[in-house]
Design an enzyme around this catalytic site. Structure first.
Site, PDB file in Angstrom:
ATOM      1  N   ARG A 280     -27.607   9.650 -27.635  1.00 32.52           N
ATOM      2  CA  ARG A 280     -26.784   8.822 -28.515  1.00 32.52           C
ATOM      3  C   ARG A 280     -26.880   9.395 -29.923  1.00 32.52           C
ATOM      4  NH1 ARG A 280     -29.770   3.806 -29.832  1.00 32.52           N
ATOM      5  NH2 ARG A 280     -29.928   4.815 -31.837  1.00 32.52           N
ATOM      6  N   HIS A 284     -27.518   2.779 -32.908  1.00 31.35           N
ATOM      7  CA  HIS A 284     -27.116   1.922 -31.775  1.00 31.35           C
ATOM      8  C   HIS A 284     -25.724   1.324 -32.012  1.00 31.35           C
ATOM      9  CE1 HIS A 284     -27.366  -0.963 -28.534  1.00 31.35           C
ATOM     10  NE2 HIS A 284     -27.157  -1.950 -29.380  1.00 31.35           N
ATOM     11  N   TYR A 293     -36.583   4.845 -36.636  1.00 30.70           N
ATOM     12  CA  TYR A 293     -37.347   5.068 -35.403  1.00 30.70           C
ATOM     13  C   TYR A 293     -37.160   6.441 -34.767  1.00 30.70           C
ATOM     14  CZ  TYR A 293     -32.871   3.385 -33.489  1.00 30.70           C
ATOM     15  OH  TYR A 293     -31.538   3.217 -33.202  1.00 30.70           O
TER      16      TYR A 293
HETATM   17  C1  LIG Z   1     -29.640  -9.438 -21.147  1.00 31.64           C
HETATM   18  C2  LIG Z   1     -29.698  -8.775 -22.495  1.00 31.64           C
HETATM   19  N1  LIG Z   1     -30.898  -8.560 -23.083  1.00 31.64           N
HETATM   20  C3  LIG Z   1     -30.962  -7.979 -24.302  1.00 31.64           C
HETATM   21  C4  LIG Z   1     -29.812  -7.609 -24.956  1.00 31.64           C
HETATM   22  C5  LIG Z   1     -29.892  -6.967 -26.344  1.00 31.64           C
HETATM   23  N2  LIG Z   1     -29.515  -5.555 -26.269  1.00 31.64           N
HETATM   24  C6  LIG Z   1     -28.255  -5.155 -26.563  1.00 31.64           C
HETATM   25  S1  LIG Z   1     -28.063  -3.521 -26.376  1.00 31.64           S
HETATM   26  C7  LIG Z   1     -29.664  -3.302 -25.911  1.00 31.64           C
HETATM   27  C8  LIG Z   1     -30.176  -1.927 -25.565  1.00 31.64           C
HETATM   28  C9  LIG Z   1     -29.593  -1.375 -24.308  1.00 31.64           C
HETATM   29  O1  LIG Z   1     -29.916  -0.028 -24.178  1.00 31.64           O
HETATM   30  P1  LIG Z   1     -29.316   0.902 -23.052  1.00 31.64           P
HETATM   31  O2  LIG Z   1     -29.208   0.155 -21.777  1.00 31.64           O
HETATM   32  O3  LIG Z   1     -30.115   2.143 -23.040  1.00 31.64           O
HETATM   33  O4  LIG Z   1     -27.812   1.177 -23.518  1.00 31.64           O
HETATM   34  P2  LIG Z   1     -27.271   1.968 -24.813  1.00 31.64           P
HETATM   35  O5  LIG Z   1     -27.086   0.929 -25.902  1.00 31.64           O
HETATM   36  O6  LIG Z   1     -28.254   3.005 -25.176  1.00 31.64           O
HETATM   37  O7  LIG Z   1     -25.957   2.525 -24.393  1.00 31.64           O
HETATM   38  C10 LIG Z   1     -30.347  -4.507 -25.926  1.00 31.64           C
HETATM   39  C11 LIG Z   1     -31.766  -4.672 -25.598  1.00 31.64           C
HETATM   40  C12 LIG Z   1     -28.576  -7.871 -24.312  1.00 31.64           C
HETATM   41  N3  LIG Z   1     -27.418  -7.521 -24.859  1.00 31.64           N
HETATM   42  N4  LIG Z   1     -28.551  -8.439 -23.085  1.00 31.64           N
END
Ligand SMILES: Cc1ncc(C[n+]2csc(CCOP(=O)(O)OP(=O)(O)O)c2C)c(N)n1
Ligand SMILES: [Mg+2]
Length: 388
Positions: A280, A284, A293
């Protein structure tokens, strides 16, 4: 002591070898390394019989959609700075994955995206303004999911994994050969819904491709704090699902691996998991500060592995692209972005009460109550404005 014929057979090294059962884990994940067809500098690697290279015309179209996708992504990020978008999770650096995935499926297949997949959706031909409607905060979803066979972008992590399993099972049950492609991030593979979805799909042989984009972070949580597994592909192996890793910044390999995964699912052999190793490039979302980080040297190292540059170098060397066609595609991308900018600058008029439409086929009593509450509040606010 006399030796029985059985004892001789047991002791024979030849017999011992023949009796060794095949390692099922190896047949589910044949290669410990990610599949790669282009080197980082864009030169081709030895041809692989198991992953034939996609046709040149498809690769040229892939390049075009990746360029348009990146321009869309840059424009969407700019729109957050102008207050036109509430939030935007960038896909910069993940274009090979996003475009490769939609090129690997048919228009009649279903795609289950997360919030990160805006570039995949525009590559699938969905109007970019409709793609951004959810992120602008106007509506649940800007496009008609049934019409474009694409579920709304999912913010609750991994819920799309069970939706994809259910839809794929239902389609197969009705005798159709539809495939469901579910995107998922590295972090979200820790969620229960991912495990429940893939387990259901494996047991019922539902035609789902789980496509894990391992971009190394879940917001600020690095992969090393997410899992102790040597690769996320082992999560497929654990459920008896054939799995493969791929270099997610190698567009040719991504398309080849996903094409085979989709064919596997369509042939009725059950689900397939593909883990793409990518990165990425941006924070985020626009609301995140990634410098808190991760260090810049890491980002710079991945900048050198840009998937668009890699494909362009390869296609130029093959004579599929030249200066003129590259310039023409860049111009198309500018026109696309200008149109998006103009249309996103128009203020939409949205009826707040429409928020309650289409949540359920028949609204629940709670929904009707909430709708009435909002209606009363809006009427009171209007009356107050009138008095002032
Ligand atoms: C059930 C749930 N728990 C926590 C979150 C908060 N949250 C949003 S994005 C994220 C990180 C997800 O990371 P990843 O699966 O690696 O996807 P990326 O954003 O890197 O594409 C989190 C913890 C959420 N949206 N839904
Ligand atoms: Mg991630």
């Amino acid at each position: 002591m006399t030796t029985t014929p059985q004892a001789v057979r047991r002791a024979s090294p030849r017999t011992r070898r023949a009796a060794t059962p095949p390692d099922p884990a190896r047949s589910l994940l044949p290669d410990a390394d990610p599949v790669r067809l282009l080197a980082e500098n864009g030169t081709p690697l030895p041809v692989r019989a198991d992953y034939p290279e996609p046709p040149a015309e498809t690769l040229r179209e892939m390049y075009r959609r990746m360029v348009l996708g990146r321009r869309f992504d840059t424009q969407a990020t700019a729109l957050t700075k102008q207050g036109r978008l509430a939030v935007y999770p960038s896909s910069r650096g993940q274009e090979a994955c996003q475009v490769g995935a939609v090129l690997a499926v048919r228009d009649t297949d279903w795609v289950f995206p997360t919030y990160r997949e805006s570039v995949a959706l525009v590559a699938r031909g969905i109007d970019p303004v409709e793609v951004l409607t959810l992120l602008r905060g106007d509506w649940h979803c800007g496009y008609d999911p049934a019409e474009v066979r694409t579920a709304p972008q999912c913010t609750p992590l991994a819920t799309q994994c069970v939706h994809a399993a259910g839809l794929a099972h239902g389609e197969a049950y009705q005798g159709r050969d539809t495939v469901a492609l579910a995107f998922i991030g590295d972090g979200a593979t820790s969620e229960g819904d991912f495990h429940e979805g893939i387990n259901f799909a494996a047991v019922f042989k539902a035609p789902v491709v789980y496509f894990v984009q391992n971009n190394r972070y879940a917001i600020s949580v690095p992969l090393s704090r997410q899992t102790a597994a040597p690769s996320l592909a082992y999560k497929g192996v654990g459920y008896g699902v054939p799995s493969e890793q791929v270099d997610g910044n190698d567009p040719v390999a991504v398309l080849a691996v996903l094409t085979r995964a989709v064919a596997h699912a369509r042939a009725g052999k059950g689900p397939f998991l593909v883990e793409a190793h990518t990165y990425r490039m941006e924070p985020h979302t626009n609301a995140d500060d990634a410098s808190r980080y991760r260090d810049g040297a890491e980002v710079d190292a991945w900048r050198d592995r840009d998937p668009i540059t890699r494909l362009e170098t390869y296609l130029r060397a093959r004579g599929v692209l030249d200066d003129a066609s590259v310039a023409e595609i860049a111009e198309q991308a500018e026109t696309y972005a200008a149109d998006l900018r103009t249309r996103m600058n128009e203020q939409p008029t949205v009826d707040p009460l429409s928020l309650f439409d289409h949540v359920y086929a028949e609204p629940t009593p709670q929904l009707i109550e909430q709708r009435e509450q909002v209606r009363a509040e809006l009427a009171a606010a209007r009356a107050e404005e009138g008095d002032a």
